[in-house]
Design a protein around this motif. Structure first.
Motif, PDB file in Angstrom:
ATOM      1  N   ARG A 218       0.590  -1.118   0.030  1.00  0.00           N
ATOM      2  CA  ARG A 218      -0.118   0.185   0.043  1.00  0.00           C
ATOM      3  C   ARG A 218       0.891   1.228  -0.036  1.00  0.00           C
ATOM      4  O   ARG A 218       0.567   2.178  -0.821  1.00  0.00           O
TER       5      ARG A 218
ATOM      6  N   ASP B  21       1.168   4.232  -2.766  1.00  0.00           N
ATOM      7  CA  ASP B  21       1.188   5.463  -2.410  1.00  0.00           C
ATOM      8  C   ASP B  21       2.192   6.454  -2.853  1.00  0.00           C
ATOM      9  O   ASP B  21       2.101   7.515  -3.371  1.00  0.00           O
TER      10      ASP B  21
ATOM     11  N   HIS C  75      -3.686   9.499   8.524  1.00  0.00           N
ATOM     12  CA  HIS C  75      -5.182   9.349   8.414  1.00  0.00           C
ATOM     13  C   HIS C  75      -5.673   7.949   8.556  1.00  0.00           C
ATOM     14  O   HIS C  75      -6.357   7.486   8.998  1.00  0.00           O
ATOM     15  N   ARG C  76      -4.688   7.109   8.004  1.00  0.00           N
ATOM     16  CA  ARG C  76      -5.032   5.690   7.904  1.00  0.00           C
ATOM     17  C   ARG C  76      -5.209   5.134   9.430  1.00  0.00           C
ATOM     18  O   ARG C  76      -5.980   4.354   9.489  1.00  0.00           O
TER      19      ARG C  76
ATOM     20  N   HIS D 192      -8.109   6.763  11.084  1.00  0.00           N
ATOM     21  CA  HIS D 192      -9.312   5.854  10.672  1.00  0.00           C
ATOM     22  C   HIS D 192      -9.627   4.691  11.356  1.00  0.00           C
ATOM     23  O   HIS D 192     -10.808   4.349  11.735  1.00  0.00           O
ATOM     24  N   ARG D 193      -8.824   3.892  11.376  1.00  0.00           N
ATOM     25  CA  ARG D 193      -8.724   2.628  12.064  1.00  0.00           C
ATOM     26  C   ARG D 193      -9.488   2.548  13.597  1.00  0.00           C
ATOM     27  O   ARG D 193      -9.960   1.919  13.988  1.00  0.00           O
TER      28      ARG D 193
ATOM     29  N   THR E  67     -13.878   8.710   4.831  1.00  0.00           N
ATOM     30  CA  THR E  67     -13.214   7.192   4.342  1.00  0.00           C
ATOM     31  C   THR E  67     -12.525   7.722   2.718  1.00  0.00           C
ATOM     32  O   THR E  67     -12.981   8.668   1.840  1.00  0.00           O
TER      33      THR E  67
ATOM     34  N   ARG F 105      -7.989   4.528  -2.434  1.00  0.00           N
ATOM     35  CA  ARG F 105      -6.664   4.062  -2.801  1.00  0.00           C
ATOM     36  C   ARG F 105      -5.863   5.264  -3.562  1.00  0.00           C
ATOM     37  O   ARG F 105      -6.589   5.881  -4.257  1.00  0.00           O
TER      38      ARG F 105
END
Ligand code: COA
Length: 260
Positions: free
Chosen positions: A4, A8, A38-39, A42-43, A73, A76
């Motif tokens: 991931r 990015d 943020h990832r 957010h989790r 939200t 990708r």
């Protein structure tokens, strides 16, 4: 996770010609840092540790100048170029391959709870300083011009500019006709507006378009009247626009410019 991250980083290379190598991207791109924070936030938000999630988001804002609510939200290959001043609200939904520039707000216009921020489709590009406000959709592949304020849904593939945001519809037919008229009038809107949007040029363009639309409508009405009433006589064609008169206007203006 590393796949991931690689994705990015690659999306930065694809969308910023200034990016030179992976180390530079990892260390100097606040948009990437904000996305990674943020990832995590957010989790944590989804696990219901709301305060911690908000605090990570605030910390990220201190470092990057980018405020992303942990509830948002994001898909990708999201890329925020330059970053400073970007605000993304809680109920925003962002698809894949979306690009934002500095100063973009994806915000709400009401204080009601529930969906109040936009949904941004795949591949959308939002120019610097643009504001997209409200719980509507910006369709796949749309482009939002820098400094626009968009308050209504945007169709897929459309380009929106201005305040309030308007879809630019490019009709080859009307473009050709416009150009012909503008050339006659010595009114080089292409020279003016491509470099520097000029409100007078825009107003003239709208008037010309409007004038042609009215002409066409009158012509259709006359044809319809002739069909129902054989005795109807119109007094011939409208007087044509005299190109020479427009040449005078052009001559006068160039003379004035020479005298200056
Ligand atoms: C909206 C945008 C995507 C349009 O690009 P495009 O499809 O190539 O369109 P054009 O440049 O041919 O412009 C089409 C018309 O919209 C006008 N226009 C373009 N962007 C505009 C804007 N942000 N605000 C107002 N009018 C705009 C142009 O003047 C032109 O008007 P005209 O037809 O009357 O001459 C582009 O102008 C833009 O704003 N991109 C964002 C770039 C950005 O933010 N970069 C930041 C880098 S740090």
């Amino acid at each position: 996770m590393f796949d991931r991250l690689k994705e990015d980083i690659n999306s930065v290379f694809h969308r910023d010609p200034a990016a030179r190598n992976t180390f530079e991207v990892l260390t100097n791109y606040p948009g990437l840092h904000a996305l990674l924070f943020h990832r995590l936030a957010h989790r944590i938000w989804l696990k219901d540790f709301k305060w911690l999630a908000r605090s990570i988001s605030t910390f990220s804002r201190w470092l990057t100048g980018i405020e992303i609510h942990p509830g948002a939200t994001i898909g990708r290959r999201f890329f925020i170029d330059h970053g400073m001043g970007v605000v993304i609200g809680e109920t925003t939904v962002i698809g894949d391959d979306v690009t934002l520039y500095q100063g973009v707000t994806l915000g709400g216009t009401s204080w009601n709870k529930g969906k109040r921020h936009p949904t941004i489709g795949d591949g959308v590009v939002v120019g610097a300083g643009a504001k997209i406000l409200g719980p509507f959709e910006v369709g796949e592949g749309a482009k939002v011009g820098s400094n626009s304020v968009v308050t209504k849904a945007v169709p897929a593939g459309a380009t929106v500019v201005g305040i309030p945001g308007r879809v630019i519809v490019k009709s080859p037919e009307s473009d050709g006709r416009r150009k012909e008229m503008e050339e006659r009038m010595g009114f080089d809107a292409y020279g003016v507006t491509e470099e520097m949007p000029d409100p007078v040029a825009r107003a003239m363009r709208s008037l010309l378009d409007h004038m042609h639309a009215v002409d066409e409508r009158i012509e259709k009405m006359c044809t319809a009247i002739r069909k129902v009433n054989q005795d109807y006589v119109d007094n011939g064609k409208l007087p044509p626009l005299d190109a020479e008169e427009f040449d005078c206007v052009r001559d006068d203006s160039s003379e004035t410019a020479e005298n200056r």
